[in-house]
Design a protein around this motif. Structure first.
Motif, PDB file in Angstrom:
ATOM      1  N   ILE A 129      57.924  52.547  71.900  1.00 39.76           N
ATOM      2  CA  ILE A 129      57.844  51.485  70.888  1.00 39.76           C
ATOM      3  C   ILE A 129      56.465  51.485  70.233  1.00 39.76           C
ATOM      4  N   ASN A 130      56.446  51.490  68.901  1.00 40.47           N
ATOM      5  CA  ASN A 130      55.200  51.338  68.154  1.00 40.47           C
ATOM      6  C   ASN A 130      55.071  49.864  67.781  1.00 40.47           C
ATOM      7  N   ALA A 131      54.068  49.195  68.357  1.00 39.38           N
ATOM      8  CA  ALA A 131      53.938  47.744  68.189  1.00 39.38           C
ATOM      9  C   ALA A 131      53.707  47.338  66.736  1.00 39.38           C
ATOM     10  N   PHE A 132      52.983  48.160  65.989  1.00 38.19           N
ATOM     11  CA  PHE A 132      52.727  47.797  64.594  1.00 38.19           C
ATOM     12  C   PHE A 132      54.005  47.918  63.760  1.00 38.19           C
ATOM     13  N   GLU A 133      54.830  48.912  64.056  1.00 34.29           N
ATOM     14  CA  GLU A 133      56.122  49.025  63.375  1.00 34.29           C
ATOM     15  C   GLU A 133      57.016  47.846  63.746  1.00 34.29           C
ATOM     16  N   LEU A 134      56.925  47.411  65.006  1.00 36.03           N
ATOM     17  CA  LEU A 134      57.673  46.233  65.428  1.00 36.03           C
ATOM     18  C   LEU A 134      57.174  44.995  64.692  1.00 36.03           C
ATOM     19  N   TYR A 135      55.855  44.890  64.534  1.00 42.28           N
ATOM     20  CA  TYR A 135      55.271  43.772  63.789  1.00 42.28           C
ATOM     21  C   TYR A 135      55.822  43.731  62.358  1.00 42.28           C
ATOM     22  N   GLN A 136      55.869  44.893  61.697  1.00 38.43           N
ATOM     23  CA  GLN A 136      56.356  44.953  60.321  1.00 38.43           C
ATOM     24  C   GLN A 136      57.834  44.581  60.232  1.00 38.43           C
ATOM     25  N   ALA A 137      58.611  45.040  61.222  1.00 38.74           N
ATOM     26  CA  ALA A 137      60.037  44.700  61.232  1.00 38.74           C
ATOM     27  C   ALA A 137      60.232  43.209  61.501  1.00 38.74           C
ATOM     28  N   ALA A 138      59.380  42.653  62.365  1.00 41.70           N
ATOM     29  CA  ALA A 138      59.501  41.232  62.705  1.00 41.70           C
ATOM     30  C   ALA A 138      59.088  40.343  61.539  1.00 41.70           C
ATOM     31  N   ILE A 139      58.015  40.699  60.838  1.00 45.39           N
ATOM     32  CA  ILE A 139      57.546  39.867  59.727  1.00 45.39           C
ATOM     33  C   ILE A 139      58.579  39.849  58.606  1.00 45.39           C
ATOM     34  N   ALA A 140      59.367  40.928  58.503  1.00 42.12           N
ATOM     35  CA  ALA A 140      60.452  40.950  57.521  1.00 42.12           C
ATOM     36  C   ALA A 140      61.540  39.936  57.881  1.00 42.12           C
ATOM     37  N   GLN A 141      61.584  39.558  59.178  1.00 40.04           N
ATOM     38  CA  GLN A 141      62.519  38.533  59.650  1.00 40.04           C
ATOM     39  C   GLN A 141      61.840  37.168  59.769  1.00 40.04           C
ATOM     40  N   ASN A 142      60.645  37.043  59.150  1.00 44.36           N
ATOM     41  CA  ASN A 142      59.858  35.804  59.187  1.00 44.36           C
ATOM     42  C   ASN A 142      59.409  35.419  60.600  1.00 44.36           C
ATOM     43  N   ILE A 143      59.114  36.442  61.398  1.00 42.64           N
ATOM     44  CA  ILE A 143      58.573  36.231  62.744  1.00 42.64           C
ATOM     45  C   ILE A 143      57.248  36.980  62.833  1.00 42.64           C
ATOM     46  N   SER A 144      56.179  36.255  63.125  1.00 47.73           N
ATOM     47  CA  SER A 144      54.858  36.875  63.195  1.00 47.73           C
ATOM     48  C   SER A 144      54.431  37.042  64.648  1.00 47.73           C
ATOM     49  N   ILE A 145      54.145  38.283  65.037  1.00 48.39           N
ATOM     50  CA  ILE A 145      53.606  38.596  66.352  1.00 48.39           C
ATOM     51  C   ILE A 145      52.302  39.356  66.142  1.00 48.39           C
ATOM     52  N   ALA A 146      51.550  39.589  67.197  1.00 50.67           N
ATOM     53  CA  ALA A 146      50.300  40.337  67.081  1.00 50.67           C
ATOM     54  C   ALA A 146      50.469  41.697  67.748  1.00 50.67           C
ATOM     55  N   PRO A 147      50.424  42.797  66.973  1.00 56.16           N
ATOM     56  CA  PRO A 147      50.583  44.135  67.553  1.00 56.16           C
ATOM     57  C   PRO A 147      49.392  44.518  68.412  1.00 56.16           C
ATOM     58  N   GLY A 148      49.655  45.209  69.505  1.00 52.16           N
ATOM     59  CA  GLY A 148      48.601  45.541  70.460  1.00 52.16           C
ATOM     60  C   GLY A 148      47.483  46.401  69.911  1.00 52.16           C
ATOM     61  N   GLN A 149      47.767  47.195  68.871  1.00 53.30           N
ATOM     62  CA  GLN A 149      46.736  48.089  68.324  1.00 53.30           C
ATOM     63  C   GLN A 149      45.488  47.356  67.857  1.00 53.30           C
ATOM     64  N   ILE A 150      45.633  46.104  67.400  1.00 59.67           N
ATOM     65  CA  ILE A 150      44.485  45.399  66.809  1.00 59.67           C
ATOM     66  C   ILE A 150      43.556  44.797  67.864  1.00 59.67           C
ATOM     67  N   PHE A 151      43.878  44.974  69.145  1.00 62.95           N
ATOM     68  CA  PHE A 151      43.036  44.415  70.204  1.00 62.95           C
ATOM     69  C   PHE A 151      42.109  45.448  70.832  1.00 62.95           C
ATOM     70  N   SER A 152      41.994  46.621  70.194  1.00 61.99           N
ATOM     71  CA  SER A 152      41.077  47.650  70.658  1.00 61.99           C
ATOM     72  C   SER A 152      40.683  48.520  69.478  1.00 61.99           C
ATOM     73  N   ILE A 153      39.442  49.002  69.466  1.00 64.18           N
ATOM     74  CA  ILE A 153      38.995  49.796  68.327  1.00 64.18           C
ATOM     75  C   ILE A 153      39.648  51.166  68.267  1.00 64.18           C
ATOM     76  N   ASP A 154      40.255  51.618  69.363  1.00 65.49           N
ATOM     77  CA  ASP A 154      40.905  52.936  69.334  1.00 65.49           C
ATOM     78  C   ASP A 154      42.434  52.846  69.306  1.00 65.49           C
ATOM     79  N   ALA A 155      42.969  51.642  69.119  1.00 62.55           N
ATOM     80  CA  ALA A 155      44.417  51.427  68.932  1.00 62.55           C
ATOM     81  C   ALA A 155      45.271  51.937  70.087  1.00 62.55           C
ATOM     82  N   ARG A 156      44.709  51.965  71.316  1.00 62.52           N
ATOM     83  CA  ARG A 156      45.458  52.564  72.419  1.00 62.52           C
ATOM     84  C   ARG A 156      46.578  51.663  72.964  1.00 62.52           C
ATOM     85  N   PHE A 157      46.560  50.378  72.616  1.00 62.00           N
ATOM     86  CA  PHE A 157      47.611  49.492  73.108  1.00 62.00           C
ATOM     87  C   PHE A 157      48.794  49.505  72.134  1.00 62.00           C
TER      88      PHE A 157
END
Length: 480
Positions: free
Chosen positions: A421-449
């Protein structure tokens, strides 16, 4: 009927009552956080004595299925065995993709004001949980009592009444301070910036948690500071042994950690680990900036202590605010900067001159009247229940291999999904459904989450939230 842990015996009426409740809990007819009838109410509706009803609850409490909350009653307890494992700890990777992370953060920030979205990404209290009427009364009372109507400049170090209340409240986290030790700020973020500027210069390296709140990256960038990421365990906090080894190789000038209910992991460092951290940094004369903004949002019986409470030489600079507890928009914060107080005051003088007078006075009045303690008891109770409901919804609607953190305070759940699962792709799919989540990539400078998401449980659980989790779970299954 499902096999129960209580031996069935007709001679023990309390056991028969307990069995029925046990089955309902195990079948999720009674959910984590649900309030049970009072002992008197159970006695009345089941036609049993009060002592028999009490013994039934004691039996369930001994099994770990329910818990008694002071002056509130009995509630269904969250059980770890019913849910999944905690998320894994991830070490930093060498390749850094900071530009990609920055773009993701920018997109998340851009969508935050969207009114139509359900903001499961926002780690703050909703209006429904804020004491708006009492805050308004405190504001009016503070203005009425002030000779200038709170329209004049405030004391450089901050409102004296507010600083006294902060000092008084420090008793709960083991602090022994006076109003002279406190400097007020415009929110916790400004306190962090002032403290960072007081102990570092451009080009210095600062150790931070990984994962950590994405706003910290912008602060580091604005101050031209380098970042050393330290792994965080979901339960015990930062890896002190990793930090010590890293400090042998990298000249760390300061540390910035959230020791109580970190964002997004939700970890709370045990006292012995806090003592160990303070001793390590003090021996190396490395300042610790302790972000304690979530310290008051605890679900246990007592407030956790801070690293500042173990600091005897002034190397810990504690920062906090009321943004997560009373009034995000008031922007009332403070720091207790220890040996660096003069530097912080000088920076504040150059940066803002003084903090806003009306809001500081209003918050001071809110503390003085006892409204704060009452509000916080209600807020903690609500958030604890919401946390359990959210965990249960994730466990119900997400794939069975999902791992969920189990915070004992704060606002955030750290959720690990399948590695596909790519969390940022999930974020984009969720926001299209009017659901906002925080993708793990933004919690580290190297996007490892990349297969993690943060879910905040500040919004009271209802049918809309339940439906959103069902939608999210469907998106995860579709992407897996």
């Amino acid at each position: 009927m499902e096999k129960t842990a209580i031996p069935f015996d007709d001679d023990f009426l309390y056991a028969r009552i307990a069995i029925r409740l046990e089955v309902q809990i195990k079948q999720n007819l009674l959910n984590a956080g649900d309030k049970l009838p009072s002992v008197r109410a159970l006695s009345h509706e089941q036609g049993i004595s009060i002592s028999t009803a009490y013994k039934a609850y004691v039996e369930l409490e001994n099994m770990g299925l329910i818990e008694a909350r002071p002056k509130s009653g009995y509630y269904v307890k969250f059980s770890r065995a019913r849910f999944t494992a905690a998320p894994e700890v991830k070490l930093p990777i060498k390749k850094i993709e900071q530009a990609g992370v920055a773009q993701m953060i920018a997109m998340v920030y851009q969508n935050m004001p969207e009114q139509s979205a359900l903001h499961l990404s926002r780690a703050s209290p909703p209006l429904s949980l804020l004491p708006l009427a009492k805050l308004n009364r405190s504001m009016m009372e503070a203005i009425r009592k002030s000779p200038s109507g709170n329209s004049s400049y405030e004391n450089l170090q901050g409102n004296i009444s507010l600083r006294k209340q902060v000092a008084k409240n420090a008793f709960s986290w083991g602090g022994l301070i006076t109003e002279n030790d406190v400097v007020t700020t415009q929110g916790c973020m400004e306190a962090l910036v002032f403290c960072l500027r007081a102990v570092t210069k451009p080009g210095d390296t600062v150790a931070i948690e990984s994962p950590t709140y994405f706003g910290i990256f912008n602060v580091m960038l604005s101050l031209d500071l380098k970042v050393l990421e330290i792994p965080v365990d979901p339960e015990t906090g930062i890896d002190i042994e990793y930090l010590e080894k890293a400090m042998d190789k990298v000249p760390v000038k300061a540390c910035l950690f959230v020791t109580n209910f970190s964002n997004p992991v939700g970890s709370c460092m045990p006292n012995e680990r806090k003592t160990q951290l303070v001793n390590l940094l003090t021996s190396r004369k490395v300042p610790l900036i302790e972000d304690d903004i979530y310290g008051e949002i605890y679900f246990g019986k007592s407030r956790p202590r801070t690293c500042k409470s173990f600091d005897t030489e002034g190397w810990v600079l504690l920062c906090s605010s009321v943004s997560k507890s009373i009034a995000p928009g008031y922007r009332v914060g403070w720091c207790i900067p220890g040996r660096f107080k003069d530097q912080v005051i000088n920076i504040k003088m150059m940066h803002t001159i003084s903090s806003a007078t009306p809001t500081q006075a209003a918050i001071a009045h809110f503390f003085e009247t006892g409204r704060y303690d009452l509000h916080m008891r209600n807020l903690r109770r609500a958030l604890y229940t919401q946390c359990q409901r959210y965990i249960q919804a994730i466990a119900t609607h997400f794939p069975p291999d999902t791992k969920i953190s189990r915070p004992q305070g704060g606002y955030a759940l750290w959720v690990e999904l399948d590695k596909s699962i790519n969390a940022f792709e999930l974020y984009q799919a969720a926001i299209a459904q009017n659901i906002s989540i925080a993708p793990g990539q933004i919690f580290s400078i190297d996007a490892r989450f990349s297969n993690f998401i943060r879910i905040s449980f500040g919004i009271p659980f209802d049918e809309v939230v339940e439906k959103s989790f069902k939608t999210l779970g469907g998106l995860v299954r579709k992407m897996g």
